[in-house]
Enzyme design. Sequence first.
Site, mmCIF file in Angstrom:
data_model
loop_
_atom_site.group_PDB
_atom_site.id
_atom_site.type_symbol
_atom_site.label_atom_id
_atom_site.label_comp_id
_atom_site.label_asym_id
_atom_site.label_seq_id
_atom_site.Cartn_x
_atom_site.Cartn_y
_atom_site.Cartn_z
ATOM 1 C CB SER A 122 -80.883 -68.165 -39.729
ATOM 2 O OG SER A 122 -80.723 -67.426 -40.915
ATOM 3 C CG ASP A 229 -85.680 -70.545 -45.705
ATOM 4 O OD1 ASP A 229 -85.603 -69.355 -46.063
ATOM 5 O OD2 ASP A 229 -85.080 -71.007 -44.721
ATOM 6 C CG HIS A 259 -85.427 -68.022 -42.706
ATOM 7 N ND1 HIS A 259 -84.509 -69.012 -43.000
ATOM 8 C CD2 HIS A 259 -84.793 -67.148 -41.866
ATOM 9 C CE1 HIS A 259 -83.377 -68.764 -42.371
ATOM 10 N NE2 HIS A 259 -83.511 -67.650 -41.672
#
Length: 283
Positions: A122, A229, A259
């Site tokens: 991320s 996601d 995600h």
Amino acid sequence: MTGRTVDNSANVGFVATEHWSWALAGHAGEIRARTWPNPRAHWLAVLVHGYGEHIGRYQHVADALIEAGAVVIGNDHVGHGESAGERVLFRDFESVVDDLHEVIVQTDAEHRNLPIVLIGHSLGGMIATRYAQRHRDELTALVLSGPVLGSWKALDLLKYEEIPEDPIDVSTLSRDPGVGSAYAADPLVWHGPFRRRTLWAIEKCLGTIDAHGPFGDDLPALWLHGGEDELVPIAETRTGIDRVRGLGFEEIEYPGARHEIFNETNSKQVLGDVVSFVHRVLG
């Protein structure tokens, strides 16, 4: 390096690898780091966590990498987890990269001859990408999991005079509802709004990454992303990926995955893909 302790209290209910907890001076105060040792290691895995979370959520990832022959390290970013600093406040990501570099330097003194694989998730994927641009010669390979690159819809919050309270919908993390429940109950996870200064710093870092371009054709890199996601949509990331990818680049999309692909219902497949990639790179 100071303050080393052994702690596996977060892993009640299953056998997990014990880790060393240690501290070092960061750009904005004390940085807390972990080392998951492996006396038979033949590579060093460096984990870079995402926004609002902490490295303690990566125990199962460390276990899988240790089984694959790694010694594993990672730290809580400034303002995250057990590290010092105002919560989730990033003023400049070049300083965050500096902190990560110091963590690796201090660890590498103990594992000086091991090839280094950087694994960022991320916002940690953005940090890892910038690290690869600045310190390419140190790395053997790079793995990016759902990275924030190119553009990010969270930056739309900058248009508001006051950043709204907009907590993460935990159902977007994983198809496993237990992941969202644990995230919501974790006291070390940030559950409040974005800081405006943090959003500015993210926007600046994305621009810096785009401006510096590919991190090199000779750096093997693997991009992994969930097809569903919603937090970091794959289409937004691709615009940034296309600016940094070199010839030694691979990508895998997991249909239906959300995600946190390391915490998804197919996490064993995802971690297996990471291990297979690293083993191919290491020969």
